[in-house]
Design a protein around this motif. Structure first.
Motif, PDB file in Angstrom:
ATOM      1  N   ILE A   6     -50.478  82.542 -40.236  1.00 41.28           N
ATOM      2  CA  ILE A   6     -49.511  83.423 -39.665  1.00 41.28           C
ATOM      3  C   ILE A   6     -48.977  82.611 -38.542  1.00 41.28           C
ATOM      4  CG2 ILE A   6     -49.255  85.721 -38.500  1.00 41.28           C
ATOM      5  CD1 ILE A   6     -51.635  86.781 -40.237  1.00 41.28           C
ATOM      6  N   VAL A   7     -47.846  82.594 -38.517  1.00 42.40           N
ATOM      7  CA  VAL A   7     -46.943  82.025 -37.301  1.00 42.40           C
ATOM      8  C   VAL A   7     -46.288  82.762 -36.589  1.00 42.40           C
ATOM      9  CG1 VAL A   7     -45.804  80.184 -36.373  1.00 42.40           C
ATOM     10  CG2 VAL A   7     -47.219  79.831 -38.495  1.00 42.40           C
ATOM     11  N   ARG A   8     -46.529  83.063 -35.241  1.00 45.66           N
ATOM     12  CA  ARG A   8     -45.671  84.267 -34.596  1.00 45.66           C
ATOM     13  C   ARG A   8     -44.579  83.594 -33.579  1.00 45.66           C
ATOM     14  NH1 ARG A   8     -48.254  89.493 -31.669  1.00 45.66           N
ATOM     15  NH2 ARG A   8     -46.292  90.703 -31.444  1.00 45.66           N
ATOM     16  N   PHE A   9     -43.189  84.175 -33.675  1.00 46.23           N
ATOM     17  CA  PHE A   9     -42.215  83.841 -32.769  1.00 46.23           C
ATOM     18  C   PHE A   9     -41.906  84.883 -31.870  1.00 46.23           C
ATOM     19  CE2 PHE A   9     -42.324  81.298 -36.932  1.00 46.23           C
ATOM     20  CZ  PHE A   9     -42.278  80.082 -36.411  1.00 46.23           C
ATOM     21  N   GLN A  10     -41.637  84.678 -30.616  1.00 50.52           N
ATOM     22  CA  GLN A  10     -41.191  85.727 -29.518  1.00 50.52           C
ATOM     23  C   GLN A  10     -40.047  85.281 -29.030  1.00 50.52           C
ATOM     24  OE1 GLN A  10     -44.747  86.311 -27.489  1.00 50.52           O
ATOM     25  NE2 GLN A  10     -45.074  88.274 -28.474  1.00 50.52           N
ATOM     26  N   ILE A  68     -41.744  87.818 -43.844  1.00 51.78           N
ATOM     27  CA  ILE A  68     -41.396  87.754 -42.519  1.00 51.78           C
ATOM     28  C   ILE A  68     -41.348  89.116 -42.026  1.00 51.78           C
ATOM     29  CG2 ILE A  68     -39.371  87.234 -41.168  1.00 51.78           C
ATOM     30  CD1 ILE A  68     -38.552  85.313 -43.134  1.00 51.78           C
ATOM     31  N   THR A  69     -42.216  89.484 -40.888  1.00 53.95           N
ATOM     32  CA  THR A  69     -42.400  90.742 -40.432  1.00 53.95           C
ATOM     33  C   THR A  69     -42.067  90.798 -38.934  1.00 53.95           C
ATOM     34  OG1 THR A  69     -44.639  90.499 -39.869  1.00 53.95           O
ATOM     35  CG2 THR A  69     -44.183  91.479 -42.135  1.00 53.95           C
ATOM     36  N   GLY A  70     -41.557  92.142 -38.649  1.00 51.30           N
ATOM     37  CA  GLY A  70     -41.407  92.271 -37.312  1.00 51.30           C
ATOM     38  C   GLY A  70     -39.929  92.496 -36.824  1.00 51.30           C
ATOM     39  N   ASP A  74     -39.473  89.282 -31.736  1.00 52.63           N
ATOM     40  CA  ASP A  74     -40.693  89.604 -31.853  1.00 52.63           C
ATOM     41  C   ASP A  74     -41.223  89.608 -33.555  1.00 52.63           C
ATOM     42  OD1 ASP A  74     -43.619  89.593 -31.681  1.00 52.63           O
ATOM     43  OD2 ASP A  74     -43.609  91.592 -30.995  1.00 52.63           O
ATOM     44  N   PHE A  75     -41.289  88.565 -34.135  1.00 46.82           N
ATOM     45  CA  PHE A  75     -41.660  88.667 -35.677  1.00 46.82           C
ATOM     46  C   PHE A  75     -42.671  87.291 -35.979  1.00 46.82           C
ATOM     47  CE2 PHE A  75     -38.061  85.517 -35.174  1.00 46.82           C
ATOM     48  CZ  PHE A  75     -38.330  84.392 -35.837  1.00 46.82           C
ATOM     49  N   ALA A  76     -43.244  87.689 -37.094  1.00 46.81           N
ATOM     50  CA  ALA A  76     -43.966  86.893 -37.758  1.00 46.81           C
ATOM     51  C   ALA A  76     -43.873  86.141 -39.210  1.00 46.81           C
ATOM     52  CB  ALA A  76     -45.612  87.475 -37.580  1.00 46.81           C
ATOM     53  N   HIS A  78     -45.820  84.847 -42.396  1.00 52.88           N
ATOM     54  CA  HIS A  78     -47.232  84.775 -43.078  1.00 52.88           C
ATOM     55  C   HIS A  78     -46.931  83.912 -44.312  1.00 52.88           C
ATOM     56  CE1 HIS A  78     -48.523  88.671 -41.087  1.00 52.88           C
ATOM     57  NE2 HIS A  78     -47.187  88.863 -40.985  1.00 52.88           N
TER      58      HIS A  78
END
Length: 85
Positions: A6-10, A68-70, A74-76, A78
């Protein structure tokens, strides 16, 4: 998914629909057969498997699964390996 990263982007303000289309285009240009589900309640799901006659004959059912969620800011993403649906 069998295995997952999981990689999260803000604070990126990305259109997640366009992002998913870019991912699909990139995978297809590398020779992958893809399918996308944008109506999933968890987010956008992309599956990709290597296309080929041998793979079709032995009915290999493994695929990269990218979810892709969020929200745009602010998304992640997976990334994992799962069954081809």
């Amino acid at each position: 998914m069998i295995s997952e990263k999981i990689v999260r982007f803000q604070n990126k303000n990305k259109d997640l629909g366009q992002l998913s289309q870019k991912i699909v285009t990139m995978l297809q240009s590398d020779g992958y057969k893809t399918q996308i589900t944008s109506s999933s309640p968890v987010g956008i799901i992309i599956q990709a498997t290597k296309a080929g006659i041998l793979r079709d004959i032995i009915t290999a059912d493994r695929a990269f699964t990218i979810m892709i969620t969020g929200e745009p800011n602010d998304f992640a993403i997976h990334i994992g390996i799962g069954k081809w649906i």
